[in-house]
Design an enzyme around this catalytic site. Structure first.
Site, mmCIF file in Angstrom:
data_model
loop_
_atom_site.group_PDB
_atom_site.id
_atom_site.type_symbol
_atom_site.label_atom_id
_atom_site.label_comp_id
_atom_site.label_asym_id
_atom_site.label_seq_id
_atom_site.Cartn_x
_atom_site.Cartn_y
_atom_site.Cartn_z
ATOM 1 N N GLY A 275 0.787 -1.217 0.000
ATOM 2 C CA GLY A 275 0.000 0.000 0.000
ATOM 3 C C GLY A 275 0.826 1.277 0.000
ATOM 4 N N SER A 276 0.312 2.285 0.716
ATOM 5 C CA SER A 276 0.821 3.654 0.598
ATOM 6 C C SER A 276 2.234 3.867 1.128
ATOM 7 C CB SER A 276 -0.139 4.616 1.303
ATOM 8 O OG SER A 276 -1.389 4.630 0.644
ATOM 9 N N VAL A 277 2.845 2.883 1.744
ATOM 10 C CA VAL A 277 4.252 3.030 2.132
ATOM 11 C C VAL A 277 5.144 3.169 0.898
ATOM 12 C CG1 VAL A 277 4.077 1.892 4.383
ATOM 13 C CG2 VAL A 277 4.429 0.509 2.333
ATOM 14 N N PHE A 278 4.584 2.893 -0.300
ATOM 15 C CA PHE A 278 5.315 3.089 -1.553
ATOM 16 C C PHE A 278 5.342 4.554 -1.974
ATOM 17 C CE2 PHE A 278 5.841 -1.321 -2.265
ATOM 18 C CZ PHE A 278 6.586 -1.514 -3.416
#
Length: 554
Positions: A275-278
């Protein structure tokens, strides 16, 4: 008086008879000696055949004591993690067993882990030798010895022991019954550990941090009813893996009795859409290629469509946001806009440079390859930019984020403690300015954005939440989530990266039934940093940069 001719003839005849008798006796003695020597030779040949050619015969000539050398393994501070002890293996000679059933019952009474029917069958077999049990302590050996049953014997052997199990079990691994490395450090450094006069092997792991992280991770798994969890703590300057934790864990002293699930190293072997940790990586790509600036405003409050799909934000903005706040408020729309500018080729280039297109190149065999879409078109470029459509391990993401914050330099991770003879292998991915920009932006995310619950005073925590739906039947299941928080500290001089990943945590009344990362993974990371920060060198933030003026980041 002279003998008569007859008497002389008789005397000569008697002498001839005596001589013949002596000659015959000598011949018989020679024949007997030859037969005796032949029998001895046959016996010796048979003994050699039994000893050398029989599958079990070599055990007859086995020495009473066979001690194998295997060097100790310690943590970076000298804490003993693996050592070799003397133990005893119990064997039997079935031909000397008077009553197999009675002997089996007596053994199982002392060794409950044995199967009485199996032992009885072994003791009644026609084999020369059978192993009954291995790894007995001196006290256990004495108890069997006092049974007084003939046909039982012991052989002294080496046994691998893990005195602080399950501490670091997934990283250290274990050996099999023959002291051959089967997993983790034990397997990857098997030759080094068994070399003659091999010194102890020091790993990079800090046992204190490992214990604290494992304890906090287990508490979160239980509290949020998650299926499993993983965490990695990385020194991004040296590449040392200070901690690697997977829950559930296991006891390597009894690895055979543990479930395959508990033995799996989720931190390095399980791949997830994280998810948004990218998103910090995507923003760094755009800044590095000059495709945006931190003060550019993005119309994320308006509907945004890519091909035939509208991009949805979990927390829709009511106004345009700068790049800093696109990250702080975790806007998928703003990230998608950047991904379209970056394009597939440059995106894949950076992902390769960050090690996300292959397995993490560290020493252990436990390192899974990512799962990547076969068709990587425009929509895939967009979804990958915010962590969907590509599945990687927590270790891989931690290493990539480490490169982002370590002045833009990727450092190949290691499970061994660094020394002057082993400088880290590195390559530059981003400029120093981009690295500093992302450090500021990730600090803002913790101070004002979705990572507030990880903001531990004194450590200048930077970070990013990530919540991803799990793939299901060609789509995604909104009720089955993987939540992660990638943290780094201190902001003034980034040194440590910590990732926490929870597999299918459940919403609670206290989280308003949300199961997203800001409610579970972020506070878990905060609790970990609060415990381990004081014991880690260089972890505290400098007061002059511990906070970032809000005005400077808009």
């Amino acid at each position: 008086m002279s003998l008569s001719p007859f008497a002389k003839t008789k005397s000569v005849a008697l002498a001839d008879i005596n001589h013949a008798a002596v000659s015959e006796g000598r011949i018989r003695i020679r024949i007997s000696l030859v037969l005796f020597l032949t029998m001895i030779a046959i016996v010796l040949v048979r003994l050699a055949e039994v000893s050398l050619l029989s599958p079990d015969g070599h055990l007859r000539l086995a020495p009473d004591e066979v001690i194998q050398h295997r060097a100790d393994i310690t943590d970076r501070n000298g804490l003993l993690l693996a050592t070799t002890l003397s133990s005893y293996s119990l064997y039997a000679e079935p031909s000397r067993i008077w009553n197999p059933d009675e002997t089996a019952d007596a053994l199982v009474a002392l060794r409950p882990g044995l199967d009485v029917a199996e032992v009885a069958e072994q003791l009644a077999s026609d084999r020369a030798f059978v192993w009954v049990d291995r790894g007995l302590s001196p006290k256990e050996r004495q108890a069997v010895f006092e049974l007084g049953h003939p046909g039982l014997g012991f052989r002294r052997e080496a046994k691998r022991a893990y005195p602080n199990a399950p501490l670091g079990a997934h990283l250290i691994g274990w050996t099999n019954i023959d002291l051959i490395g089967a997993a983790g450090v034990e397997r990857s450094f098997d030759e080094r550990l068994t070399a003659e006069n091999a010194p102890e092997l020091a790993v990079a792991m800090d046992g204190r941090a490992q214990f604290a992280i494992a304890e906090e991770l287990k508490a979160s798994v239980e509290h949020f009813s998650a299926l499993s969890a993983a965490a990695v703590l990385l020194d991004i300057q040296s590449g040392e893996i200070i901690s690697m934790v997977s829950v559930p864990d296991f006891n390597p002293n009894k690895y055979g009795a543990e479930s395959p699930e508990s033995r799996k190293n989720h931190a390095a072997m399980s791949t997830y859409d994280l998810g948004s940790v990218f998103k910090p990586l995507t923003m760094a790509m755009a800044l590095e290629d000059g495709l945006t600036t931190r003060d550019e405003m993005f119309d994320v409050h308006k509907p945004y469509k890519v091909l035939n799909k509208f991009i949805r934000d979990d927390h829709p903005a009511t106004e345009a946001l700068s790049l800093d706040y696109v990250l702080a408020e975790s806007s998928n729309r703003g990230t998608a806009m950047l991904a379209q500018r970056i394009g597939k080729e440059r995106q894949q280039h950076y992902l390769r440079e960050l090690g996300l297109m292959g397995r993490v190149p560290y020493e252990l065999s436990e390192s899974a390859y990512p799962q990547i879409q076969e068709f990587w078109g425009e929509m895939a470029t967009v979804t990958v930019s915010y962590g969907h459509g590509i599945s990687v391990t927590p270790l891989a993401l931690a290493t990539a984020t480490g490169a982002l914050l370590n002045d833009g330099v990727y450092v190949v991770p290691t499970v061994l403690k660094r020394d002057a003879t082993r400088p880290p292998e590195t390559h530059r991915v981003f400029s120093s300015q981009v690295s500093q920009d992302l450090a500021d932006m990730m600090r803002l995310t913790v101070v004002e954005g979705t990572g507030k619950k990880a903001n531990i005073p004194g450590f200048g925590v930077m970070g990013k939440t990530g919540t991803a739906e799990k793939p299901s039947h060609g789509g995604y299941d909104r009720n089955r989530l993987v939540s992660s928080f990638i943290a780094a500290f201190p902001h003034s001089a980034p040194r440590y990266v910590l990732i926490v990943t929870l597999d299918e945590p459940k919403g609670l009344p206290e989280t308003y039934n949300y199961a997203t990362a800001g409610w579970n993974a972020a506070p878990t990371a905060g609790a970990i940093i609060e415990r381990i920060g004081p014991m880690l060198p260089g972890a505290r933030d400098l007061p002059k940069t511990a906070a970032i003026p809000k005005e400077a980041l808009r």
